[in-house]
Write a protein that holds these residues in place. Sequence first.
Motif, PDB file in Angstrom:
ATOM      1  N   LEU A   1       0.816  -1.212   0.000  1.00 19.60           N
ATOM      2  CA  LEU A   1       0.000   0.000   0.000  1.00 19.60           C
ATOM      3  C   LEU A   1       0.855   1.270   0.000  1.00 19.60           C
ATOM      4  O   LEU A   1       0.321   2.361   0.212  1.00 19.60           O
TER       5      LEU A   1
ATOM      6  N   THR B   1      -9.717  -6.213   0.672  1.00 17.06           N
ATOM      7  CA  THR B   1      -9.977  -5.530  -0.607  1.00 17.06           C
ATOM      8  C   THR B   1      -9.470  -4.089  -0.604  1.00 17.06           C
ATOM      9  O   THR B   1      -9.687  -3.363  -1.587  1.00 17.06           O
ATOM     10  N   SER B   2      -8.818  -3.657   0.468  1.00 18.70           N
ATOM     11  CA  SER B   2      -8.420  -2.254   0.619  1.00 18.70           C
ATOM     12  C   SER B   2      -7.482  -1.812  -0.498  1.00 18.70           C
ATOM     13  O   SER B   2      -6.582  -2.549  -0.907  1.00 18.70           O
ATOM     14  N   GLY B   3      -7.698  -0.568  -0.941  1.00 15.86           N
ATOM     15  CA  GLY B   3      -6.836  -0.002  -1.960  1.00 15.86           C
ATOM     16  C   GLY B   3      -5.877   1.038  -1.413  1.00 15.86           C
ATOM     17  O   GLY B   3      -5.006   1.533  -2.133  1.00 15.86           O
ATOM     18  N   SER B   4      -6.039   1.380  -0.122  1.00 11.57           N
ATOM     19  CA  SER B   4      -5.152   2.358   0.514  1.00 11.57           C
ATOM     20  C   SER B   4      -5.070   2.037   1.992  1.00 11.57           C
ATOM     21  O   SER B   4      -5.913   1.320   2.544  1.00 11.57           O
TER      22      SER B   4
END
Length: 246
Positions: free
Chosen positions: A20, A74-77
Amino acid sequence: MQIAGIGLVDPILPSIARGLDATAGQVSLLFTSYFLITAVAMLVTGFVSSRIGGRKTLLPGLAFVVVFAGLSGTSGSVGELVGFRTGWGLGNVLFVSTALAVIVGAAAGGSAAVILLYESALGLGMACGPLLGALLGDAGWRYPFFGTAFLMAVGFLCIAAFLKEQPRPARKTSLLAPLKALGHGGLASAAISAFFYNYTFFTVPAFTPFVLNMSPYRSGAVFFAWGVLLAVFSVIVAPRRAPSSA
């Protein structure tokens, strides 16, 4: 399972930081947000469980963990991940703060034996979680979160299928009961000691993986040994060192 879920993430913290593009301090917010909501929510858990019952408190707690652990994967940040960990912490407190009382009420053999079993389960969870986390984390940092969601889903199904609802307490807990309890000198001293203990304890999993700078497997092995020692001292050493009630 909850402690295993916490330990599952420890060996992959450096992988999360790389995946990330986050710093070690930002990744440590995964623990800060988690335990901040836990600390606040624990003040009202007794109020809730004394009104709806232990089983109906455990099941929503596990459901929260399943949903938010899955979303964490599923986090993108790092901001999204911290936010999802906050929801995860709310589910954690509904489960953990109620689980021991439910286990004592449902099991035979006396509360001392049940508490001993509970402590050993904590140690084994802390030991096995990092090993599973290292195994899943080797495939990618998202997989341990999905693994946690799966484990909690299994726990949810077991409780839904096998745990019967227990009688509710004759006296309902008030919202101010936890604060009023601190008026007892001995309990207040224990609470202060627990504050410093927990601060120190959870500083270790939050920063040790960055200090070790090892692969997930090696970090998992270190935490496995730590969990085994935690189980041994909780189940064998501590009871023998405790003063006799006689």
